[in-house]
Design an enzyme around this catalytic site. Structure first.
Site, PDB file in Angstrom:
ATOM      1  N   ASN A 162       0.841  -1.196   0.000  1.00 36.66           N
ATOM      2  CA  ASN A 162       0.000   0.000   0.000  1.00 36.66           C
ATOM      3  C   ASN A 162       0.879   1.249   0.000  1.00 36.66           C
ATOM      4  O   ASN A 162       1.962   1.256   0.556  1.00 36.66           O
ATOM      5  CB  ASN A 162      -0.965  -0.002   1.197  1.00 36.66           C
TER       6      ASN A 162
ATOM      7  N   PHE B  19      -1.430   8.281   4.425  1.00 39.36           N
ATOM      8  CA  PHE B  19      -2.146   8.956   5.518  1.00 39.36           C
ATOM      9  C   PHE B  19      -3.396   9.678   5.004  1.00 39.36           C
ATOM     10  O   PHE B  19      -3.668  10.818   5.374  1.00 39.36           O
ATOM     11  CB  PHE B  19      -1.252   9.951   6.251  1.00 39.36           C
TER      12      PHE B  19
ATOM     13  N   ASN C 109      -3.314   6.676  16.618  1.00 39.89           N
ATOM     14  CA  ASN C 109      -2.038   6.716  15.918  1.00 39.89           C
ATOM     15  C   ASN C 109      -1.946   8.041  15.159  1.00 39.89           C
ATOM     16  O   ASN C 109      -2.827   8.368  14.368  1.00 39.89           O
ATOM     17  CB  ASN C 109      -1.971   5.521  14.961  1.00 39.89           C
TER      18      ASN C 109
ATOM     19  N   SER D 135       6.065   5.064   8.493  1.00 46.22           N
ATOM     20  CA  SER D 135       5.394   4.781   7.226  1.00 46.22           C
ATOM     21  C   SER D 135       6.311   5.177   6.076  1.00 46.22           C
ATOM     22  O   SER D 135       6.897   6.268   6.090  1.00 46.22           O
ATOM     23  CB  SER D 135       4.084   5.560   7.120  1.00 46.22           C
TER      24      SER D 135
ATOM     25  N   ASN E 169       5.223   5.900   3.178  1.00 50.33           N
ATOM     26  CA  ASN E 169       4.351   6.507   2.169  1.00 50.33           C
ATOM     27  C   ASN E 169       4.155   8.009   2.329  1.00 50.33           C
ATOM     28  O   ASN E 169       3.361   8.610   1.613  1.00 50.33           O
ATOM     29  CB  ASN E 169       2.992   5.803   2.170  1.00 50.33           C
ATOM     30  N   THR E 170       4.856   8.622   3.274  1.00 52.56           N
ATOM     31  CA  THR E 170       4.917  10.084   3.388  1.00 52.56           C
ATOM     32  C   THR E 170       6.378  10.464   3.204  1.00 52.56           C
ATOM     33  O   THR E 170       7.250   9.970   3.930  1.00 52.56           O
ATOM     34  CB  THR E 170       4.399  10.557   4.754  1.00 52.56           C
TER      35      THR E 170
ATOM     36  N   LYS F  91       6.065   3.810  16.919  1.00 50.58           N
ATOM     37  CA  LYS F  91       6.015   2.724  15.935  1.00 50.58           C
ATOM     38  C   LYS F  91       7.176   2.866  14.964  1.00 50.58           C
ATOM     39  O   LYS F  91       7.366   3.922  14.347  1.00 50.58           O
ATOM     40  CB  LYS F  91       4.690   2.750  15.172  1.00 50.58           C
TER      41      LYS F  91
ATOM     42  N   ASN G  94       6.258  -1.533  11.408  1.00 47.44           N
ATOM     43  CA  ASN G  94       5.450  -1.058  10.291  1.00 47.44           C
ATOM     44  C   ASN G  94       5.737  -1.924   9.055  1.00 47.44           C
ATOM     45  O   ASN G  94       6.353  -2.987   9.151  1.00 47.44           O
ATOM     46  CB  ASN G  94       5.775   0.423  10.034  1.00 47.44           C
TER      47      ASN G  94
END
Length: 342
Positions: free
Chosen positions: A113, A117, A144, A180, A182-183, A222, A251
């Site tokens: 994925n 966010f 979170n 993450s 993805n940022t 995390k 993660n």
């Protein structure tokens, strides 16, 4: 629910993954409102664990990411989880990354994925939490938090503080997501200088909020599975220095070693599911060795069976969380893991 899910899964897997995700959660909401879920799922397993001053009814929780906005709290709670973690929420609403942004890799029992966010903003999430029966009845609910994509990484601490201030009163615990993929640049916050600055700001904010509300809320961090031993040791030392209450490991991974040659295997984003299991366990073991039982570890990543959940506990975790395993095995996985750990 396992038989029902085994019938539904082939149909769901014919749909776009994000569309299937939303349809499934909407139908869970309906089933919960109509009183059907309690007839379809196993009775929640009672196996209380107390960590960080919180009593968890059982050690199997929902990982962040499945319910980013707190839209499905009561339905998910009815599946038998000991606790829920919702988010990641950011101070301001944001749409996330362009679609398509979620991909299944059934050969590997994995998901990639790059959601980014996507959420309605922290205030909308807090309002939904306040309306939920689960929260009003005292359910264990983690929030979170993350930064907005438009916020420069050097100003990230301000976003985390804003989000913490917004969720502090309603959260059982607060998780700081710095892992993450993805940022853009978010994982840079795991480096010593930026992490120390972030934790300094959060520590000061928590002291202010503790005085305001008369309670010190537990703060979790995390982290990623793609850290080397030096990075893990550094983070562990900072966790202790700043009195962070627990660490969530891990993660999603940016590694593609386990999915080479598979359809969608080279899509960008975080890889979750079975391929991250071993990497997660390695991080948990390294944290356990460095922390020497001074703070608890929550294990997440690649749990698709009760045996996988036990493996996390043997590696050093005190609690576990599920996400991708639910997509491949269905809600019956919750009870299986809880029974295996009991």
């Amino acid at each position: 629910m396992v038989d029902s899910y085994s019938l539904l899964r082939p149909w769901l897997f014919c749909l776009d993954p994000e569309k299937a995700h939303n349809i499934t959660l909407s139908n869970l909401d309906r089933a919960q409102r109509w009183g059907l879920l309690e007839k379809l799922v196993s009775k929640p397993i009672a196996d209380p664990h107390t960590l960080c001053g919180i009593q968890f009814p059982n050690p199997v929780g929902l990982a962040a990411g499945l319910d980013k906005d707190g839209k499905h709290i009561d339905a998910l709670a009815a599946l038998g989880f000991g606790f829920l973690e919702i988010g990641t929420v950011t101070p301001k609403p944001q749409p996330g990354n362009p679609k398509p942004r979620m991909f299944r890799l059934p050969q590997a029992e994995a998901i990639i994925n790059r959601m980014g966010f996507n959420n309605d903003g922290v205030d909308a999430c807090v309002a939904r939490v306040r309306r939920s029966d689960f929260w009003n009845k005292g359910g264990v609910l983690g929030l979170n938090i993350g930064k907005n994509a438009s916020t420069p990484i050097e100003n990230a601490a301000s976003d985390y503080v804003l989000a913490m201030e917004a969720v502090y009163e309603i959260a059982t615990y607060i998780t700081v997501n710095i892992s993450s993929p993805n940022t853009q640049n978010l994982r840079a916050l795991q480096g010593e200088e930026m992490l120390r600055a972030l934790l300094t700001n959060l520590d000061e904010a928590r002291k202010r909020l503790s005085d305001r509300y008369g309670v010190r809320k537990p703060l979790f961090l995390k982290i990623a599975p793609d850290l080397d031993l030096d990075d893990i040791n550094l983070i562990a030392d900072l966790l202790l220095e700043f009195a962070i209450d627990a660490v969530i490991a891990t993660n999603t991974t940016i590694s593609r070693d386990a999915v080479q040659g598979m359809e969608y295997g080279q899509e960008t984003g975080g890889l979750s599911g079975a391929p991250v299991r071993n990497a997660s366990n390695v991080v948990i073991k390294a944290l356990k060795a460095r922390l020497d039982n001074q703070l608890p570890i929550i294990g997440v990543g690649g749990i698709l069976s009760g045996a996988d959940a036990r493996e996390k506990i043997m590696a050093g975790a005190s609690l576990v969380q599920l996400y991708s395993g639910l997509i491949y095995r269905g809600p019956d996985l919750i009870a299986k893991c809880a029974k295996a750990l009991r």
